[in-house]
Design a protein around this motif. Structure first.
Motif, PDB file in Angstrom:
ATOM      1  N   LEU A 119       0.669  -1.503  -0.163  1.00  0.00           N
ATOM      2  CA  LEU A 119       0.119   0.335   0.263  1.00  0.00           C
ATOM      3  C   LEU A 119       0.823   1.303  -0.552  1.00  0.00           C
ATOM      4  O   LEU A 119       1.603   1.299   0.304  1.00  0.00           O
ATOM      5  CB  LEU A 119      -0.784  -0.273   1.195  1.00  0.00           C
ATOM      6  N   HIS A 120       0.541   2.237  -0.696  1.00  0.00           N
ATOM      7  CA  HIS A 120       1.587   3.208  -0.718  1.00  0.00           C
ATOM      8  C   HIS A 120       0.924   4.372  -1.232  1.00  0.00           C
ATOM      9  O   HIS A 120      -0.786   4.316  -2.116  1.00  0.00           O
ATOM     10  CB  HIS A 120       2.314   3.482  -1.678  1.00  0.00           C
ATOM     11  N   GLN A 121       0.785   5.563  -1.574  1.00  0.00           N
ATOM     12  CA  GLN A 121       0.624   6.883  -2.524  1.00  0.00           C
ATOM     13  C   GLN A 121       1.038   6.909  -2.927  1.00  0.00           C
ATOM     14  O   GLN A 121       2.430   7.217  -3.343  1.00  0.00           O
ATOM     15  CB  GLN A 121       0.375   8.139  -1.262  1.00  0.00           C
TER      16      GLN A 121
ATOM     17  N   GLY B 280      -7.267   1.019  -0.123  1.00  0.00           N
ATOM     18  CA  GLY B 280      -7.063   2.250   1.707  1.00  0.00           C
ATOM     19  C   GLY B 280      -8.138   3.667   1.480  1.00  0.00           C
ATOM     20  O   GLY B 280      -8.704   3.407   1.366  1.00  0.00           O
TER      21      GLY B 280
ATOM     22  N   GLU C 144      -5.375   8.123   4.658  1.00  0.00           N
ATOM     23  CA  GLU C 144      -4.006   7.732   5.532  1.00  0.00           C
ATOM     24  C   GLU C 144      -4.225   6.371   5.532  1.00  0.00           C
ATOM     25  O   GLU C 144      -4.395   5.557   5.325  1.00  0.00           O
ATOM     26  CB  GLU C 144      -4.516   8.518   7.256  1.00  0.00           C
ATOM     27  N   ARG C 145      -2.599   5.806   6.157  1.00  0.00           N
ATOM     28  CA  ARG C 145      -2.394   4.906   7.069  1.00  0.00           C
ATOM     29  C   ARG C 145      -3.744   4.410   7.342  1.00  0.00           C
ATOM     30  O   ARG C 145      -3.230   4.447   8.635  1.00  0.00           O
ATOM     31  CB  ARG C 145      -1.088   3.900   6.658  1.00  0.00           C
TER      32      ARG C 145
ATOM     33  N   THR D 126     -10.174  -2.213   4.342  1.00  0.00           N
ATOM     34  CA  THR D 126      -9.401  -1.443   3.172  1.00  0.00           C
ATOM     35  C   THR D 126     -10.978  -2.270   1.964  1.00  0.00           C
ATOM     36  O   THR D 126     -11.496  -3.172   2.538  1.00  0.00           O
ATOM     37  CB  THR D 126      -8.332  -2.141   2.741  1.00  0.00           C
TER      38      THR D 126
ATOM     39  N   TYR E  75      -4.561   5.205  -0.873  1.00  0.00           N
ATOM     40  CA  TYR E  75      -3.707   4.434  -0.315  1.00  0.00           C
ATOM     41  C   TYR E  75      -4.085   3.285  -1.000  1.00  0.00           C
ATOM     42  O   TYR E  75      -5.320   3.237  -1.401  1.00  0.00           O
ATOM     43  CB  TYR E  75      -3.376   4.085   0.839  1.00  0.00           C
TER      44      TYR E  75
END
Length: 207
Positions: free
Chosen positions: A123-125, A150, A153-154, A158, A179
């Motif tokens: 998971l990333h932006q 997601g 924010e973390r 999900t 995310y």
DNA sequence: CAGTAACG
DNA sequence: AAAG
């Protein structure tokens, strides 16, 4: 020039629009052929994260800038790590942007990610672009991939959806910084890539 | 610098 | 911390 009204998304997942099989098989083959030329000019490489761990995907880019990662961090660069400039973005790929982005600007970066057997992406932006106004447009080719969505924010719940060859995602507006990642590939599930693998092509305005 | 836990 |  004048474009017909964009087709409606088949599904919207937390603000991310999914256009299933936006490219038919001949169009997928045309893009794949163009990507073979991109990779011939700018070979796939295996990037490392900032903390020195090797990513499981291999990647290259086309356009004015390509995304690179190493211990110096994530950034866009005008040249491949091996030194050559990135080749131009193929017209067949620009057409997808022009049909779906809703942006006046043209993409400056076309990132090509190759997922072999077992490859994944956490998971990333997408937050390395100076201008986040334009959406990120993402094309899936080849093997099916389990896409995970997601939050801004973390943490938190999900949602997951299987992506198929020819599917296009548009991440824009409030969903631009959501995310996301790829949990799993069904290696060998597509006939487009006879030797297996999933290819993801993402188009972005960078500056 | 590397290893581990936990996240999802 | 984490495009791991």
């Amino acid at each position: 020039m004048d474009q017909s009204e964009p087709r409606a998304a088949d599904q919207v997942i937390r603000g991310i629009a999914l256009y299933r099989e936006f490219l038919d098989l001949p169009a997928q083959q045309e893009v794949l052929q163009a990507l073979r030329r991109v990779i011939a000019a700018a070979p796939l490489f295996h990037p490392q994260t900032q903390r020195g761990k090797q990513m499981t995907v291999r990647m290259t880019s086309a356009g004015k800038f390509g995304w690179v990662s190493d211990r110096r961090g994530y950034r866009y660069e005008p040249c491949h790590p091996a030194g050559m400039p990135w080749p131009p973005i193929p017209p067949a790929i620009l057409r997808i942007w022009n049909a779906l982005s809703g942006s006046d600007r043209q993409p400056e970066s076309c990132l090509v990610n190759f997922y072999g057997e077992g490859a994944r992406m956490g998971l990333h932006q997408d937050r390395d672009e100076k201008d986040m106004g334009a959406p990120v447009v993402s094309l899936s080719l080849g093997d099916e991939g389990l896409f995970r969505v997601g939050n801004l924010e973390r943490g938190g719940p999900t949602q997951s959806v299987w992506l198929h060859s020819g599917d296009v995602l548009v991440m824009g507006g409030a969903a631009r910084l959501t995310y996301h990642g790829i949990d799993r590939i069904r290696f060998g599930s597509s006939r487009l890539t006879p030797r297996g693998g999933r290819i993801n092509v993402t188009l972005r305005v960078v500056t």
